[in-house]
Design a protein around this motif. Sequence first.
Motif, PDB file in Angstrom:
ATOM      1  N   LYS A 110       6.289  60.466 -48.710  1.00  0.00           N
ATOM      2  CA  LYS A 110       7.369  59.976 -49.591  1.00  0.00           C
ATOM      3  C   LYS A 110       6.957  60.045 -51.061  1.00  0.00           C
ATOM      4  CE  LYS A 110       9.438  56.594 -46.551  1.00  0.00           C
ATOM      5  NZ  LYS A 110       9.223  55.216 -46.103  1.00  0.00           N
ATOM      6  N   ASN A 111       5.753  59.573 -51.354  1.00  0.00           N
ATOM      7  CA  ASN A 111       5.321  59.534 -52.755  1.00  0.00           C
ATOM      8  C   ASN A 111       5.072  60.933 -53.309  1.00  0.00           C
ATOM      9  OD1 ASN A 111       5.492  56.743 -53.266  1.00  0.00           O
ATOM     10  ND2 ASN A 111       3.644  56.402 -52.080  1.00  0.00           N
ATOM     11  N   SER A 112       4.632  61.868 -52.467  1.00  0.00           N
ATOM     12  CA  SER A 112       4.453  63.251 -52.912  1.00  0.00           C
ATOM     13  C   SER A 112       5.815  63.885 -53.204  1.00  0.00           C
ATOM     14  CB  SER A 112       3.720  64.067 -51.839  1.00  0.00           C
ATOM     15  OG  SER A 112       2.430  63.535 -51.612  1.00  0.00           O
ATOM     16  N   LEU A 113       6.784  63.635 -52.334  1.00  0.00           N
ATOM     17  CA  LEU A 113       8.134  64.176 -52.547  1.00  0.00           C
ATOM     18  C   LEU A 113       8.776  63.554 -53.789  1.00  0.00           C
ATOM     19  CD1 LEU A 113       9.219  64.156 -48.817  1.00  0.00           C
ATOM     20  CD2 LEU A 113       9.044  66.218 -50.242  1.00  0.00           C
ATOM     21  N   ALA A 114       8.478  62.292 -54.047  1.00  0.00           N
ATOM     22  CA  ALA A 114       9.019  61.633 -55.246  1.00  0.00           C
ATOM     23  C   ALA A 114       8.462  62.300 -56.502  1.00  0.00           C
ATOM     24  CB  ALA A 114       8.684  60.140 -55.224  1.00  0.00           C
ATOM     25  N   LEU A 115       7.168  62.660 -56.478  1.00  0.00           N
ATOM     26  CA  LEU A 115       6.582  63.360 -57.634  1.00  0.00           C
ATOM     27  C   LEU A 115       7.205  64.742 -57.797  1.00  0.00           C
ATOM     28  CD1 LEU A 115       2.767  62.480 -57.416  1.00  0.00           C
ATOM     29  CD2 LEU A 115       4.330  61.901 -59.277  1.00  0.00           C
ATOM     30  N   MET A 116       7.444  65.402 -56.659  1.00  0.00           N
ATOM     31  CA  MET A 116       8.086  66.719 -56.689  1.00  0.00           C
ATOM     32  C   MET A 116       9.435  66.622 -57.410  1.00  0.00           C
ATOM     33  SD  MET A 116       9.544  68.770 -53.397  1.00  0.00           S
ATOM     34  CE  MET A 116      10.070  70.487 -53.509  1.00  0.00           C
ATOM     35  N   ARG A 117      10.213  65.617 -57.041  1.00  0.00           N
ATOM     36  CA  ARG A 117      11.554  65.456 -57.606  1.00  0.00           C
ATOM     37  C   ARG A 117      11.479  65.058 -59.079  1.00  0.00           C
ATOM     38  NH1 ARG A 117      15.777  61.553 -57.411  1.00  0.00           N
ATOM     39  NH2 ARG A 117      17.750  62.656 -57.365  1.00  0.00           N
ATOM     40  N   GLU A 118      10.569  64.123 -59.367  1.00  0.00           N
ATOM     41  CA  GLU A 118      10.412  63.641 -60.745  1.00  0.00           C
ATOM     42  C   GLU A 118      10.067  64.796 -61.702  1.00  0.00           C
ATOM     43  OE1 GLU A 118       7.632  60.353 -60.758  1.00  0.00           O
ATOM     44  OE2 GLU A 118       7.084  60.800 -62.840  1.00  0.00           O
ATOM     45  N   HIS A 119       9.261  65.728 -61.228  1.00  0.00           N
ATOM     46  CA  HIS A 119       8.840  66.841 -62.079  1.00  0.00           C
ATOM     47  C   HIS A 119       9.677  68.102 -61.847  1.00  0.00           C
ATOM     48  CE1 HIS A 119       5.347  64.763 -63.763  1.00  0.00           C
ATOM     49  NE2 HIS A 119       5.325  64.151 -62.601  1.00  0.00           N
ATOM     50  N   GLN A 120      10.760  67.941 -61.102  1.00  0.00           N
ATOM     51  CA  GLN A 120      11.707  69.036 -60.825  1.00  0.00           C
ATOM     52  C   GLN A 120      11.027  70.280 -60.269  1.00  0.00           C
ATOM     53  OE1 GLN A 120      13.726  69.194 -64.641  1.00  0.00           O
ATOM     54  NE2 GLN A 120      15.308  67.837 -63.836  1.00  0.00           N
ATOM     55  N   LEU A 121      10.096  70.064 -59.333  1.00  0.00           N
ATOM     56  CA  LEU A 121       9.433  71.185 -58.671  1.00  0.00           C
ATOM     57  C   LEU A 121      10.305  71.624 -57.501  1.00  0.00           C
ATOM     58  CD1 LEU A 121       5.791  69.754 -58.588  1.00  0.00           C
ATOM     59  CD2 LEU A 121       6.925  71.045 -60.406  1.00  0.00           C
ATOM     60  N   GLN A 122      10.273  72.918 -57.208  1.00  0.00           N
ATOM     61  CA  GLN A 122      11.184  73.414 -56.169  1.00  0.00           C
ATOM     62  C   GLN A 122      10.503  73.804 -54.861  1.00  0.00           C
ATOM     63  OE1 GLN A 122      13.384  76.273 -58.440  1.00  0.00           O
ATOM     64  NE2 GLN A 122      14.334  74.607 -59.573  1.00  0.00           N
ATOM     65  N   HIS A 123       9.181  73.883 -54.889  1.00  0.00           N
ATOM     66  CA  HIS A 123       8.479  74.241 -53.650  1.00  0.00           C
ATOM     67  C   HIS A 123       7.169  73.460 -53.553  1.00  0.00           C
ATOM     68  CE1 HIS A 123       6.359  77.567 -51.057  1.00  0.00           C
ATOM     69  NE2 HIS A 123       6.655  76.491 -50.358  1.00  0.00           N
ATOM     70  N   ILE A 124       7.033  72.694 -52.497  1.00  0.00           N
ATOM     71  CA  ILE A 124       5.816  71.897 -52.281  1.00  0.00           C
ATOM     72  C   ILE A 124       5.240  72.261 -50.913  1.00  0.00           C
ATOM     73  CG2 ILE A 124       7.056  69.936 -51.257  1.00  0.00           C
ATOM     74  CD1 ILE A 124       5.181  68.030 -52.608  1.00  0.00           C
ATOM     75  N   ALA A 125       3.899  72.308 -50.818  1.00  0.00           N
ATOM     76  CA  ALA A 125       3.245  72.633 -49.545  1.00  0.00           C
ATOM     77  C   ALA A 125       2.308  71.493 -49.147  1.00  0.00           C
ATOM     78  CB  ALA A 125       2.457  73.933 -49.676  1.00  0.00           C
ATOM     79  N   PHE A 126       2.452  71.041 -47.900  1.00  0.00           N
ATOM     80  CA  PHE A 126       1.632  69.947 -47.371  1.00  0.00           C
ATOM     81  C   PHE A 126       0.635  70.452 -46.331  1.00  0.00           C
ATOM     82  CE2 PHE A 126       5.482  67.431 -48.434  1.00  0.00           C
ATOM     83  CZ  PHE A 126       4.909  66.327 -49.055  1.00  0.00           C
ATOM     84  N   PRO A 127      -0.582  69.931 -46.338  1.00  0.00           N
ATOM     85  CA  PRO A 127      -1.468  70.130 -45.185  1.00  0.00           C
ATOM     86  C   PRO A 127      -1.169  69.009 -44.175  1.00  0.00           C
ATOM     87  CG  PRO A 127      -2.644  68.878 -46.830  1.00  0.00           C
ATOM     88  CD  PRO A 127      -1.226  69.074 -47.357  1.00  0.00           C
ATOM     89  N   SER A 128      -1.888  68.994 -43.084  1.00  0.00           N
ATOM     90  CA  SER A 128      -1.709  67.939 -42.079  1.00  0.00           C
ATOM     91  C   SER A 128      -2.592  66.750 -42.481  1.00  0.00           C
ATOM     92  CB  SER A 128      -2.107  68.487 -40.707  1.00  0.00           C
ATOM     93  OG  SER A 128      -1.964  67.487 -39.728  1.00  0.00           O
ATOM     94  N   ILE A 129      -2.033  65.877 -43.320  1.00  0.00           N
ATOM     95  CA  ILE A 129      -2.789  64.762 -43.909  1.00  0.00           C
ATOM     96  C   ILE A 129      -3.331  63.819 -42.819  1.00  0.00           C
ATOM     97  CG2 ILE A 129      -2.606  62.744 -45.458  1.00  0.00           C
ATOM     98  CD1 ILE A 129      -0.211  64.270 -46.809  1.00  0.00           C
ATOM     99  N   SER A 130      -4.576  63.429 -42.968  1.00  0.00           N
ATOM    100  CA  SER A 130      -5.263  62.426 -42.117  1.00  0.00           C
ATOM    101  C   SER A 130      -5.710  62.913 -40.736  1.00  0.00           C
ATOM    102  CB  SER A 130      -4.423  61.145 -41.910  1.00  0.00           C
ATOM    103  OG  SER A 130      -4.542  60.294 -43.019  1.00  0.00           O
TER     104      SER A 130
END
Length: 183
Positions: A110-130
């Motif tokens: 959630k917090n990573s997606l919030a940063l994506m939106r706040e900075h108007q980024l259009q493509h984010i890539a996640f690893p398998s966290i934890s």
Amino acid sequence: MKVEINGNILEFKKGDITTVQADAIVNAANGTLLGGGGVDGAIHRAAGKELLQECKRIREEQLHGEELPSGDAVMTKGYNLPADYVIHTVGPVWEGGEHKEAERLSNCYKNSLALMREHQLQHIAFPSISTGAYRFPIELAAAVAIETVVEYLKKERVGKVTFVLFSEEDKEIYQTTYENIYG
Ligand code: AR6
């Protein structure tokens, strides 16, 4: 595998996240932000020394010397990486499941997606966290990750989210989990 959700793209790929050309890649960091093994080590090696310097500045200036709590996220530049930015988040260490691990893992997304939106980024890539050193069972982690991302994408039009899984087996687990919940 690629699906469309509310005008957004969600995709699952096998690969090394340090080679991904997204606006931001997410780092499964630890609270010190000083690097480590796994995907964290790979990201720091590929990004170069300036990444560590910026992480140290964030520790001093934004976090007043404290560690980044699990579930929280901060953003730096990507330096020598193909990605423009790195979002550093700290997943929970698996302690049996009764220490709010699922909630804290969900907060990472959630917090990573919030940063994506706040900075108007259009493509984010996640690893398998934890699911590496922090030992969160991957089937459970995949369900938390996917539900959090899909529920977000149903509400917000941001662009593209890629899960970059390090093995074919992990990719299959994520894809099967998606099919089981939404297929
Ligand atoms: N690209 C994509 N995924 C990767 C890569 C890569 N280059 N390298 C590893 N993975 P882990 P955690 C996968 O241990 O469990 C670090 O030392 C890996 O196969 O990197 O959140 C930090 O400093 C696994 O599926 O992160 C922390 O101390 C997933 O990334 C601690 O580990 C996560 O494994 C964090 O542990």
